[in-house]
Design an enzyme around this catalytic site. Structure first.
Site, mmCIF file in Angstrom:
data_model
loop_
_atom_site.group_PDB
_atom_site.id
_atom_site.type_symbol
_atom_site.label_atom_id
_atom_site.label_comp_id
_atom_site.label_asym_id
_atom_site.label_seq_id
_atom_site.Cartn_x
_atom_site.Cartn_y
_atom_site.Cartn_z
ATOM 1 N N GLU A 142 0.837 -1.201 0.000
ATOM 2 C CA GLU A 142 0.000 0.000 0.000
ATOM 3 C C GLU A 142 0.869 1.247 0.000
ATOM 4 O O GLU A 142 1.624 1.474 0.949
ATOM 5 C CB GLU A 142 -0.909 0.021 1.234
ATOM 6 C CG GLU A 142 -1.729 1.289 1.353
ATOM 7 C CD GLU A 142 -2.409 1.424 2.712
ATOM 8 O OE1 GLU A 142 -3.334 2.244 2.822
ATOM 9 O OE2 GLU A 142 -2.004 0.724 3.661
ATOM 10 N N GLU A 239 -11.465 2.631 7.110
ATOM 11 C CA GLU A 239 -10.245 2.917 7.860
ATOM 12 C C GLU A 239 -10.147 4.427 8.066
ATOM 13 O O GLU A 239 -9.354 5.118 7.446
ATOM 14 C CB GLU A 239 -9.007 2.403 7.119
ATOM 15 C CG GLU A 239 -7.753 2.442 7.988
ATOM 16 C CD GLU A 239 -6.474 2.169 7.216
ATOM 17 O OE1 GLU A 239 -5.642 1.408 7.708
ATOM 18 O OE2 GLU A 239 -6.313 2.739 6.110
#
Length: 256
Positions: A142, A239
């Protein structure tokens, strides 16, 4: 869409193991988190089982987070530590029945060039992708924006694409975080559609503030429409940092 609650950011008004039940009570079907490593794997697994939730993702060990550590995959001389941490993560993934692991790159050490760090990262990822494949776990990387995490070894989308192309392993995929993409100035929807074949997990938060979708400037109606129209079948991880109590800010799901 299948939404998972990131228990490292949501429900922090509860102790970690109690967050599973809180997420289930609010209708989430899955959960993810930064780190399960403060509790034994079977204890975390029991909390998930008792809540009826699926664990969809967690991170490889980051080291001492409060001291600034963010993993070590890009750090020369830390290969043995990295491999031990991947094996530890596999133990947790097996106990939790979790099919994905986000592999933390770590901060680029002082005196190490970005190119040197990237070469180490690529080498470690090749080993990890194969190791994880044997355990039935998909490895993810990521890109994290350099404003929130300066010095991180994977800070741009084009770098993530270059790394994936260099590793060339079917068991290494992209974790697409809408918030980080927006912070990097990327066209969130266009890049999502272009990179869809590489993406195995999505995460969402608005900008600025990293709060609930709809609280900032990201066009989440367009984001959600793109996800629906794309045929993406994976999880979408919530998130974000709740602006108030977690349960009070879940209205965005009804508009997704």
């Amino acid at each position: 869409m299948k939404f998972s609650a990131n228990l490292s950011m949501l429900y922090t008004e509860h102790d970690f193991l109690d967050r599973f039940a809180a997420a289930a009570a609010d209708g989430f079907g899955g959960v993810e988190f930064v780190s399960p490593y403060d509790d034994p794997p079977q204890v975390v697994a029991e909390a998930a089982r008792a809540s009826g939730l699926v664990v969809v993702l967690f991170n490889s060990p980051a080291g001492d987070w409060t001291a600034g550590e963010r993993g070590c995959a890009c750090q020369p001389g830390q290969q043995a530590r990295f491999r031990a941490e991947i094996d530890r993560a596999i133990d947790y993934a097996r106990a939790l029945g979790c099919p994905r692991l986000h592999i933390m790159a770590g901060l680029v050490p002082e005196g190490v060039t970005p190119a040197e760090a990237e070469a180490v990262f690529i080498d470690n990822l090749g080993w990890a992708a194969e190791r994880l494949a044997g355990a039935g776990v998909v490895g993810l990387i990521e890109p994290i924006n350099p404003i929130d995490m300066p010095g991180y070894g994977l800070s741009r989308l084009d770098q993530a694409e270059r790394v994936l192309a260099a590793v060339r392993h079917d068991n290494l995929r992209l974790q697409y975080d809408v918030y980080h993409m927006a912070m990097m100035g990327e066209d969130v929807v266009t890049q999502f559609m272009r990179l869809l074949p590489l993406i195995d997990h999505i995460q969402i938060a608005d900008r600025p503030g990293r709060h609930e979708p709809g609280s900032g400037g990201i066009d989440f109606p367009a984001v959600f429409a793109a996800i629906r129209s794309s045929g993406y079948q994976g999880w979408v991880g919530a998130e974000y940092l709740p602006a108030a109590m977690t349960s009070m800010g879940l209205g965005w799901r009804e508009r997704a």
